[in-house]
Design a protein around this motif. Structure first.
Motif, PDB file in Angstrom:
ATOM      1  N   UNK A  81       0.910  -1.059   0.105  1.00  0.00           N
ATOM      2  CA  UNK A  81      -0.053  -0.012   0.008  1.00  0.00           C
ATOM      3  C   UNK A  81       0.941   1.330  -0.021  1.00  0.00           C
ATOM      4  N   UNK A  82       1.640   1.538   0.825  1.00  0.00           N
ATOM      5  CA  UNK A  82       2.287   2.736   1.305  1.00  0.00           C
ATOM      6  C   UNK A  82       3.191   3.142   0.295  1.00  0.00           C
ATOM      7  N   UNK A  83       4.235   2.028  -0.115  1.00  0.00           N
ATOM      8  CA  UNK A  83       5.124   2.525  -1.180  1.00  0.00           C
ATOM      9  C   UNK A  83       4.434   2.857  -2.498  1.00  0.00           C
ATOM     10  N   UNK A  84       3.559   1.944  -3.035  1.00  0.00           N
ATOM     11  CA  UNK A  84       2.877   2.171  -4.293  1.00  0.00           C
ATOM     12  C   UNK A  84       2.046   3.288  -4.320  1.00  0.00           C
ATOM     13  N   UNK A  85       1.319   3.688  -3.294  1.00  0.00           N
ATOM     14  CA  UNK A  85       0.409   4.699  -3.243  1.00  0.00           C
ATOM     15  C   UNK A  85       1.277   6.057  -3.324  1.00  0.00           C
ATOM     16  N   UNK A  87       3.857   6.604  -4.358  1.00  0.00           N
ATOM     17  CA  UNK A  87       4.512   6.960  -5.872  1.00  0.00           C
ATOM     18  C   UNK A  87       3.607   7.031  -6.742  1.00  0.00           C
ATOM     19  N   UNK A  88       2.410   7.351  -6.267  1.00  0.00           N
ATOM     20  CA  UNK A  88       1.237   7.860  -7.190  1.00  0.00           C
ATOM     21  C   UNK A  88       0.647   6.584  -8.110  1.00  0.00           C
ATOM     22  N   UNK A  89       0.864   5.325  -7.822  1.00  0.00           N
ATOM     23  CA  UNK A  89       0.567   4.241  -8.307  1.00  0.00           C
ATOM     24  C   UNK A  89      -0.909   3.743  -7.697  1.00  0.00           C
ATOM     25  N   UNK A  90      -1.806   3.255  -8.796  1.00  0.00           N
ATOM     26  CA  UNK A  90      -3.089   2.546  -8.109  1.00  0.00           C
ATOM     27  C   UNK A  90      -2.570   1.419  -7.111  1.00  0.00           C
ATOM     28  N   UNK A  91      -3.373   1.199  -6.175  1.00  0.00           N
ATOM     29  CA  UNK A  91      -3.224   0.149  -5.070  1.00  0.00           C
ATOM     30  C   UNK A  91      -4.331  -1.045  -5.219  1.00  0.00           C
ATOM     31  N   UNK A 107     -11.348  -6.069  -4.095  1.00  0.00           N
ATOM     32  CA  UNK A 107     -11.854  -5.881  -5.214  1.00  0.00           C
ATOM     33  C   UNK A 107     -11.687  -4.513  -5.818  1.00  0.00           C
ATOM     34  N   UNK A 108     -11.085  -4.775  -7.004  1.00  0.00           N
ATOM     35  CA  UNK A 108     -10.662  -3.507  -7.824  1.00  0.00           C
ATOM     36  C   UNK A 108      -9.475  -2.742  -7.230  1.00  0.00           C
TER      37      UNK A 108
END
Length: 188
Positions: A81-85, A87-91, A107-108
């Motif tokens: 969660x924290x690293x991708x989020x 970095x502006x990426x969907x999680x 879901x999603x």
């Protein structure tokens, strides 16, 4: 210095501090303090937000450990969660499926620009650098425990509240989330 406020004050604080995306709000408090309720209210008042419960990162085998930090898979929270989020990426993370004790994908995708991370250890020192606003839900220990016992009455968790209250006491004393909070709000 922690500022004491109400729901409108927390929303205003987020609006004034949210100058960039992504933005992470961490909500902590004792078990039964009203963290989930506050997170739901904030999500209803703040556009483009998503709530991620710390309970999705519980490790059932460690729930009776005397340290709250061991109740959660903090490394998985950071990785999924924290690293991708931040970095502006969907999680899209995996959550604990309680009945089977397995990890299942949510879901999603979470594509919002603000995440409300709610639960004990939401802004644990390990993750504090990811969190833009730290909120402490101030509820007396006896009130929070009574709420938790009522919520869990009749299920397998009801018997563990004394252990969890003790773990909360240790966490509050040793880690001090209430002292590290940016804002404090009275539990509902």
């Amino acid at each position: 210095m922690t500022e004491h406020t109400d729901l409108a004050g927390v929303v205003q604080r987020i609006d004034s501090a949210r100058t960039h995306a992504p933005f992470v709000v961490g909500i902590e408090g004792r078990g039964g303090a009203g963290k989930s309720t506050l997170a739901a209210h904030l999500a209803a008042h703040i556009p483009d937000s998503a709530v991620i419960p710390m309970d999705d990162f519980l490790v059932r085998e460690h729930l009776l450990d005397p340290l709250n930090e061991r109740h959660y898979d903090l490394a998985r929270l950071e990785r999924e969660v924290l690293i991708p989020f931040t970095q502006g990426l969907p999680v899209n993370y995996r959550r604990l499926e309680w009945a089977s004790n397995t990890l299942m994908p949510i879901d999603g995708m979470i594509g919002s620009t603000l995440v409300i991370l709610e639960g004990v250890c939401a802004y644990h020192p390990r993750h504090e650098s990811y969190v833009n606003l730290r909120v402490w839900v101030e509820t007396p220990a006896e009130v929070a425990t009574a709420r938790g016992r009522e919520r869990d009455a009749g299920n397998e968790n009801a018997q563990h509240w004394q252990t969890w209250q003790s773990a909360d006491d240790t966490y509050v004393r040793d880690v001090g989330p209430q002292r590290r909070a940016d804002v404090s709000i009275a539990g509902s």
